[in-house]
Enzyme design. Structure first.
Site, PDB file in Angstrom:
ATOM      1  N   GLU A 120     -22.556 -48.036  90.951  1.00 52.96           N
ATOM      2  CA  GLU A 120     -22.224 -48.374  89.665  1.00 52.96           C
ATOM      3  C   GLU A 120     -20.463 -48.862  89.838  1.00 52.96           C
ATOM      4  O   GLU A 120     -19.934 -49.600  89.365  1.00 52.96           O
ATOM      5  CB  GLU A 120     -22.204 -47.144  88.817  1.00 52.96           C
ATOM      6  CG  GLU A 120     -23.861 -46.984  88.283  1.00 52.96           C
ATOM      7  CD  GLU A 120     -24.116 -45.908  89.392  1.00 52.96           C
ATOM      8  OE1 GLU A 120     -24.955 -44.928  88.344  1.00 52.96           O
ATOM      9  OE2 GLU A 120     -23.915 -45.679  90.390  1.00 52.96           O
ATOM     10  N   CYS A 153     -24.969 -40.500  87.930  1.00 53.16           N
ATOM     11  CA  CYS A 153     -24.884 -39.094  88.212  1.00 53.16           C
ATOM     12  C   CYS A 153     -23.796 -38.652  87.142  1.00 53.16           C
ATOM     13  O   CYS A 153     -22.939 -39.400  86.545  1.00 53.16           O
ATOM     14  CB  CYS A 153     -24.201 -38.815  89.569  1.00 53.16           C
ATOM     15  SG  CYS A 153     -22.754 -39.676  89.884  1.00 53.16           S
ATOM     16  N   THR A 179     -45.500 -33.800 124.703  1.00 54.61           N
ATOM     17  CA  THR A 179     -44.839 -35.261 124.766  1.00 54.61           C
ATOM     18  C   THR A 179     -43.644 -35.343 125.391  1.00 54.61           C
ATOM     19  O   THR A 179     -43.112 -35.903 126.270  1.00 54.61           O
ATOM     20  CB  THR A 179     -44.820 -35.906 123.078  1.00 54.61           C
ATOM     21  OG1 THR A 179     -46.135 -35.831 122.635  1.00 54.61           O
ATOM     22  CG2 THR A 179     -44.322 -37.230 123.054  1.00 54.61           C
ATOM     23  N   ARG A 216     -32.375 -47.341 120.744  1.00 55.92           N
ATOM     24  CA  ARG A 216     -31.626 -48.109 121.454  1.00 55.92           C
ATOM     25  C   ARG A 216     -32.201 -49.567 121.318  1.00 55.92           C
ATOM     26  O   ARG A 216     -31.368 -50.444 121.861  1.00 55.92           O
ATOM     27  CB  ARG A 216     -31.648 -47.774 122.888  1.00 55.92           C
ATOM     28  CG  ARG A 216     -33.100 -47.752 123.142  1.00 55.92           C
ATOM     29  CD  ARG A 216     -33.472 -46.888 124.580  1.00 55.92           C
ATOM     30  NE  ARG A 216     -34.888 -46.580 125.002  1.00 55.92           N
ATOM     31  CZ  ARG A 216     -35.715 -45.789 124.475  1.00 55.92           C
ATOM     32  NH1 ARG A 216     -34.973 -44.899 123.505  1.00 55.92           N
ATOM     33  NH2 ARG A 216     -36.701 -45.732 125.076  1.00 55.92           N
TER      34      ARG A 216
END
Length: 347
Positions: free
Chosen positions: A53, A78, A202, A213
């Site tokens: 805004e 807000c 993993t 990257r």
């Protein structure tokens, strides 16, 4: 298309420019209209910087027109002081008479208070235009505040015959199933989410960097499971280059500037403990990238929101079987010869 929908659709379009850069804030777009013409627009770019805004108001050349204009915003303005002042106060100060809002903010600090404040100031407020689309735009933010956990995306690549890794490998690096364009797309996804998680095996087998990257953007927070401290200290994940959270059985490890150790009970519900801890770290979204056991843990606990599965051309004949997901696919597309299948969890 109705007038309100037209301008709210533009708000959503603008808001999407903030994907990956606004955390922990939501993505928000705003448009200011005077006599059927857009005279200002803006979106929230980064936490701590002006909200949508404010950027929209600042872009209006003739501020006197604001007293006869309508401001459209994809999420409730807000009403509290955070890193920036309340947007409600700005709207009231410039005497903008009409506010059209896509959806109510689920954050308990706002949650209807912004709308209440605007109404008390005598402003015409319309709420719920393109509400579903505005909710979908901030699915991560809504999941975080409503379910008290991050938005969970499962991602893996499998061979034509349903394996995610061959039974034999010669060196400690990933075995590629997909083409370079699929891999680049994955790095784009990483730049859009706040964290990325892998299991112990993993981390040991692939020694991944889990960065972006092959794309531009912010590296996600790296999250890794290491119950018995088996990951070699020279691994990329422990190099302190990117913020990393390590889940282990005991908290005898010493936290470093970019490496935080969290202890959980690996005999209990692992998935929910991980998500509770990531919520504590204010992480709104996480990609679960492997391996099979880790991904299956989240599927079995029904703690996932989306699954993105690549099916490559390679065949392995044997190896590590791909996770099993029971949902119906929402969407299928091709990245050259790789098939990308997307599932959404509606439970």
């Amino acid at each position: 298309m109705k007038i309100h929908e037209k301008y709210l659709a533009r708000c959503i379009e603008l808001a999407q420019n903030g994907l990956g850069t606004t955390y922990p804030n939501p993505m928000v777009g705003s448009v200011i209209v005077y006599e059927g013409k857009i005279i200002g627009e803006g979106w929230h770019k980064k936490a701590g910087e002006p909200h949508a805004e404010v950027n929209a108001v600042n872009s209006v050349k003739d501020k006197s027109l604001l007293q006869k204009a309508t401001i459209y915003v994809s999420l409730e303005p807000c009403s509290h002081f955070g890193k920036t002042p309340p947007c409600c106060d700005l709207i009231i100060r410039y005497k903008i008479p009409n506010v059209v809002i896509g959806t109510v903010d689920p954050n308990e600090k706002v949650a209807g208070n912004g709308i209440k404040k605007l109404l008390e100031a005598g402003i015409n407020v319309t709420v719920g235009i393109l509400e579903n689309e505005c909710n979908a735009l901030n699915k991560r933010f809504f999941t975080f505040h409503q379910k008290k956990r991050p938005y969970v995306i499962l991602k893996w690549a499998e061979s034509q015959d349903g394996f995610i890794a061959p039974s034999e490998r010669n060196e400690q690096k990933p075995v590629w199933i997909t083409n370079q364009y699929s891999r680049q797309l994955v790095h784009k996804w990483r730049s859009e989410e706040q964290a990325i998680l892998v299991g112990t095996q993993t981390a040991i087998d692939d020694n991944p960097k889990l960065d972006v990257r092959d794309w531009t953007g912010t590296h996600p927070v790296r999250v890794v499971l290491d119950k018995n401290n088996r990951i070699p200290k020279e691994s990329f994940l422990l190099d302190n280059q990117i913020k990393t959270i390590v889940f282990c059985q005991t908290d005898t490890n010493t936290n470093q500037e970019n490496c935080i150790f969290e202890s959980i009970d690996f005999e209990q519900d692992i998935a929910s403990q991980i998500l509770e801890t990531l919520f504590k770290h204010q992480i709104q979204s996480v990609i679960i990238e492997g391996g099979r056991q880790t991904i299956q843990t989240f599927i079995d606990a029904n703690l996932w929101d989306e699954a993105r599965i690549f099916k490559g051309k390679a065949t392995f004949k044997n190896g590590t079987k791909a996770p099993i997901i029971q949902s119906k696919a929402n969407q299928k597309q091709f990245v050259i010869e790789d098939e990308l299948i997307i599932y959404t969890n509606h439970d």
